[in-house]
Scaffold this active site. Structure first.
Site, short mmCIF file in Angstrom:
data_model
loop_
_atom_site.label_atom_id
_atom_site.label_comp_id
_atom_site.label_asym_id
_atom_site.label_seq_id
_atom_site.Cartn_x
_atom_site.Cartn_y
_atom_site.Cartn_z
N GLY A 1 3.46 1.72 -1.80
CA GLY A 1 4.24 1.80 -3.04
C GLY A 1 3.62 2.65 -4.14
N ASP B 1 -15.28 5.75 -40.87
CA ASP B 1 -14.64 6.15 -39.62
C ASP B 1 -15.61 6.09 -38.44
OD1 ASP B 1 -13.29 7.42 -37.61
OD2 ASP B 1 -12.89 9.25 -38.72
N ALA C 1 0.81 -1.22 0.00
CA ALA C 1 0.00 0.00 0.00
C ALA C 1 0.85 1.27 0.00
CB ALA C 1 -0.92 0.00 1.21
N HIS D 1 1.29 -7.37 -23.18
CA HIS D 1 0.21 -6.56 -23.77
C HIS D 1 0.00 -6.89 -25.26
CE1 HIS D 1 0.61 -4.60 -20.05
NE2 HIS D 1 1.45 -3.64 -20.37
N TYR E 1 -11.30 2.50 -37.92
CA TYR E 1 -11.48 3.05 -39.26
C TYR E 1 -11.02 2.07 -40.32
CZ TYR E 1 -6.65 4.88 -38.62
OH TYR E 1 -5.32 5.04 -38.36
N GLY F 1 -8.06 -4.65 -20.08
CA GLY F 1 -9.14 -3.83 -19.54
C GLY F 1 -9.46 -2.65 -20.43
N LYS G 1 0.60 5.88 -29.13
CA LYS G 1 -0.35 5.16 -29.96
C LYS G 1 -0.31 3.67 -29.63
CE LYS G 1 0.39 4.09 -34.48
NZ LYS G 1 0.57 4.32 -35.92
P1 NDP Z 1 -0.73 5.93 -42.81
O1 NDP Z 1 -0.92 5.36 -44.16
O2 NDP Z 1 -0.23 7.31 -42.67
O3 NDP Z 1 0.18 4.97 -41.96
C1 NDP Z 1 0.00 3.61 -42.02
C2 NDP Z 1 1.03 2.88 -41.22
O4 NDP Z 1 2.29 3.04 -41.79
C3 NDP Z 1 1.19 3.28 -39.81
O5 NDP Z 1 1.07 2.04 -39.11
C4 NDP Z 1 2.61 3.79 -39.63
O6 NDP Z 1 3.21 3.15 -38.56
C5 NDP Z 1 3.29 3.21 -40.81
N1 NDP Z 1 4.32 4.09 -41.35
C6 NDP Z 1 4.40 5.43 -41.28
N2 NDP Z 1 5.52 5.86 -41.93
C7 NDP Z 1 6.11 4.74 -42.41
C8 NDP Z 1 7.29 4.51 -43.17
N3 NDP Z 1 8.06 5.53 -43.53
N4 NDP Z 1 7.59 3.24 -43.48
C9 NDP Z 1 6.81 2.23 -43.12
N5 NDP Z 1 5.70 2.38 -42.41
C10 NDP Z 1 5.35 3.62 -42.06
O7 NDP Z 1 -2.19 5.80 -42.18
P2 NDP Z 1 -2.76 5.89 -40.72
O8 NDP Z 1 -3.77 4.83 -40.60
O9 NDP Z 1 -1.66 5.90 -39.74
O10 NDP Z 1 -3.54 7.28 -40.73
C11 NDP Z 1 -2.87 8.53 -40.80
C12 NDP Z 1 -3.34 9.44 -39.68
O11 NDP Z 1 -4.74 9.66 -39.76
C13 NDP Z 1 -3.09 8.82 -38.32
O12 NDP Z 1 -2.61 9.81 -37.48
C14 NDP Z 1 -4.45 8.35 -37.89
O13 NDP Z 1 -4.61 8.34 -36.52
C15 NDP Z 1 -5.35 9.41 -38.54
N6 NDP Z 1 -6.71 8.91 -38.69
C16 NDP Z 1 -7.54 9.08 -37.65
C17 NDP Z 1 -8.83 8.61 -37.69
C18 NDP Z 1 -9.69 8.83 -36.50
O14 NDP Z 1 -9.26 9.42 -35.52
N7 NDP Z 1 -10.89 8.35 -36.51
C19 NDP Z 1 -9.35 7.95 -38.86
C20 NDP Z 1 -8.39 7.81 -39.92
C21 NDP Z 1 -7.11 8.28 -39.80
P3 NDP Z 1 4.05 3.77 -37.36
O15 NDP Z 1 3.11 3.65 -36.24
O16 NDP Z 1 5.18 2.87 -37.28
O17 NDP Z 1 4.47 5.17 -37.61
C1 BG6 Z 2 3.08 -1.01 -18.49
C2 BG6 Z 2 4.54 -0.90 -18.82
O1 BG6 Z 2 2.69 -2.34 -18.39
O2 BG6 Z 2 2.33 -0.36 -19.52
C3 BG6 Z 2 4.97 0.54 -18.97
O3 BG6 Z 2 5.28 -1.49 -17.77
C4 BG6 Z 2 4.07 1.24 -19.99
O4 BG6 Z 2 6.32 0.64 -19.38
C5 BG6 Z 2 2.61 1.01 -19.64
O5 BG6 Z 2 4.38 2.62 -19.96
C6 BG6 Z 2 1.71 1.58 -20.70
O6 BG6 Z 2 0.38 1.55 -20.27
P1 BG6 Z 2 -0.69 2.56 -20.87
O7 BG6 Z 2 -1.98 2.09 -20.29
O8 BG6 Z 2 -0.30 3.92 -20.41
O9 BG6 Z 2 -0.62 2.43 -22.35
#
Ligand code: NDP
Ligand code: BG6
Length: 524
Positions: free
Chosen positions: A47, A426, A45, A267, A406, A208, A370
């Site tokens: 911690g 979306d 408790a 996770h 989406y 959760g 993310k």
């Molecule tokens: P993108 O096509 O921009 O990205 C697709 C994936 O490609 C992501 O997983 C990203 O991963 C990866 N990526 C990015 N750069 C590179 C690279 N240089 N080489 C290889 N992989 C790459 O589409 P998203 O689906 O990410 O959408 C773009 C934005 O629009 C996002 O911010 C998204 O959240 C937003 N959006 C939001 C919506 C909502 O809120 N309802 C609906 C639709 C879109 P990594 O994570 O590794 O960067």
């Molecule tokens: C924990 C990890 O399990 O999850 C942390 O030990 C991480 O390093 C955390 O920051 C992330 O949780 P959330 O809910 O903030 O995405």
């Protein structure tokens, strides 16, 4: 109670949302008898986890009247503290709104604190007497403790703190559940010698989260997905966890584990099982967990060539903490090779998934916060449009921030052309469920413990399989000490990780644009 009606007239209000949850809980607890109390004991408790997560969660549940009526809380730790001290430690992390001070006092009135050691049975007898003062009570023991004392505490609970008669005892355990297959098996065997599996609640707080729980409904409640959810239609699945901050003083703890043990083995692998499992016969915990284990059993242990490891370096152009690399954290051992980033490609050798890469990607000090599941579909067969115009569909389930589902798809460019362009269907929660306060992951999970629902908890055989997949790799890393690839704080991680994903079939075109401003400003 949080919020009231703020969405459009015909939307569910926050009050209605919470009332429905309360009704469900009252219904589920009805069988437990009017006179039965509940005692929630928090070991550790004093911690960090207790003050940052457990007490604040219990407070939220109490404030929202979601707990059974007669619930008492007992904090237990070695330090000589009072309930006032606990309150002081927890308050900065508790969500208290103006006007709720009396309710906060009422919450702490239900709290007691007992100082005791973790290995003295006589101290646990004192705890037992304190619990007995509450009359006939169901007992929940939360082990917010370092793993080094798990075993002693479990032994002492079993020796003198178990409930008897018509009441039950449940034990909640936090990760880390061991650090490899052997240590995890040791802990599991120990716990199994003391408690039944249905008394053990192993927390993985990602289970959760709203969108992780939603995976089951999206997959099995939608006819349109069931026929395409397989190797014939899906090219790859990317499951990512990104944090935009580094270890910042917590490096000492992190360094013992590294990102694979911290996030990927638990996770991300849990999310994978929910994404890939077959449809369970029912929504009962055992049916779901049986299916999750089957998926894990179809995955071979990971080898080095399926993984890219990284470690962040300081960004000279960054602000404040961004300038500091992992090795600049004074709590990190000098020259540490612990990865703060990892991408791993797993294959599930089953009829449904054979050949489809499941790419798990996680890292600290990256460019954004993310967590998401990205299902990338195969190219359109027999494409009739100009080469390269049609892009792959993607279904993205965004766990955080801003929950959303989406579907990236092609549409005709509006107007006098038949060109194709990328767009999306979306479901953004902040639009569709405007005004609703989602319960936090720990709130759902702690309520589940009260309700006896183990759907969202990790069973011992799941844990065994998870460690079986990762242990050979972790041991190889420890033995061979490969140097993780450097990546700059605030970047997307080492480019080699993208190369690995691309080699395994994930296609990134960089052409998709989300019309964010239009989406958020629109008035329906
Ligand atoms: P993108 O096509 O921009 O990205 C697709 C994936 O490609 C992501 O997983 C990203 O991963 C990866 N990526 C990015 N750069 C590179 C690279 N240089 N080489 C290889 N992989 C790459 O589409 P998203 O689906 O990410 O959408 C773009 C934005 O629009 C996002 O911010 C998204 O959240 C937003 N959006 C939001 C919506 C909502 O809120 N309802 C609906 C639709 C879109 P990594 O994570 O590794 O960067
Ligand atoms: C924990 C990890 O399990 O999850 C942390 O030990 C991480 O390093 C955390 O920051 C992330 O949780 P959330 O809910 O903030 O995405």
């Amino acid at each position: 109670m949080a919020g009231s009606k703020s969405g459009p007239e015909d939307c569910v209000t926050n009050d209605e949302f919470f009332n429905k949850m309360r009704d469900t809980i009252e219904h589920e607890l009805r069988d437990e008898g009017e006179g039965t109390s509940h005692v929630f004991v928090i070991f550790g408790a004093s911690g960090d986890l207790a003050s940052k997560k457990i007490y604040p969660t219990l407070w939220c549940l109490f404030r929202d009247n979601l707990l059974p009526h007669k619930t008492h809380f007992i904090g237990y730790a070695r330090s000589n503290l009072t309930v006032q001290d606990i309150k002081k430690k927890c308050l900065p992390y508790m969500k208290v709104k103006p006007g709720e001070d009396k309710k906060v006092d009422a919450f702490f009135k239900l709290n007691q604190y007992l100082a005791g050691s973790y290995d003295k049975t006589s101290d646990f007898s004192k705890l037992n007497r304190l619990i007995e003062e509450k009359g006939s009570a169901n007992r929940l023991f939360y082990l917010a403790l370092p793993p080094s004392v798990f075993e002693k505490v479990a032994l002492n609970i079993k020796a003198v703190c178990m409930s008897n008669g018509d009441t039950w005892t449940r034990v909640v355990v936090e990760k880390p559940f061991g650090h490899d297959l052997e240590s995890s098996n040791h802990l599991s065997t120990h716990l199994a010698s003391l408690f039944n599996e249905n008394q053990l609640y192993r927390i993985d707080h990602y289970l959760g989260k709203e969108m992780v729980q939603n995976l089951m409904v999206l997959r099995f409640g939608n006819r349109m997905f069931s026929n395409i959810w397989n190797r014939d239609n899906i090219a790859s699945v990317v499951i990512s966890f990104k944090e935009p901050f580094g270890t910042q003083g917590r490096g000492g703890y992190f360094d013992e584990f590294g990102i694979i043990r911290d996030v990927m083995q638990n996770h991300l692998l849990q999310i994978l099982t929910l994404t890939a499992m077959e449809k369970p016969p029912t929504t009962e915990a055992e049916d779901i967990r049986n299916e999750k284990v089957k998926v894990l059993r179809c995955i071979c242990p990971l080898s080095m060539d399926q993984v890219v490891l990284g470690q962040y370096t300081g960004n000279p152009d960054g602000k404040g903490a961004e300038k500091e690399g992992y090795l600049d954290d004074p709590t990190v051992p000098k020259g540490s090779i612990t990865p703060t980033f990892a991408t791993a490609v797993l294959y599930i050798k089953s009829e449904r998934w054979d050949g489809v890469p499941f790419i798990l990607k996680c890292g600290k000090a990256l460019n954004e916060r993310k967590a998401e599941v990205r299902v990338q579909f195969r190219d359109v067969a027999g494409d009739i449009f100009p080469a390269g115009e049609v892009k792959r569909n993607e279904l993205v389930i965004r766990v955080q921030p801003n929950e959303a589902v989406y579907l990236k798809m092609m549409t005709k460019t509006p107007g006098l052309t038949i060109e194709c362009e990328e767009t999306e269907l979306d479901l953004s929660y902040r639009n569709r469920y405007e005004g609703i306060t989602m319960p936090d992951a720990y709130e759902r999970l702690l309520l589940d413990v009260f309700l006896g629902s183990q759907i969202h908890f990790v069973r011992s055989d799941e844990l065994f399989e998870a460690w079986r997949i990762f242990t050979p790799l972790l041991h190889q890393i420890e033995k061979e000490k490969p140097k993780p690839l450097p990546y700059v704080y605030g970047s997307r991680g080492p480019p080699e990780a993208d190369a690995l994903s691309s080699t395994h079939g994930f296609k990134y075109t960089g052409t998709y644009r989300w019309n964010k401003d239009k989406m958020t400003n629109s008035k329906y």
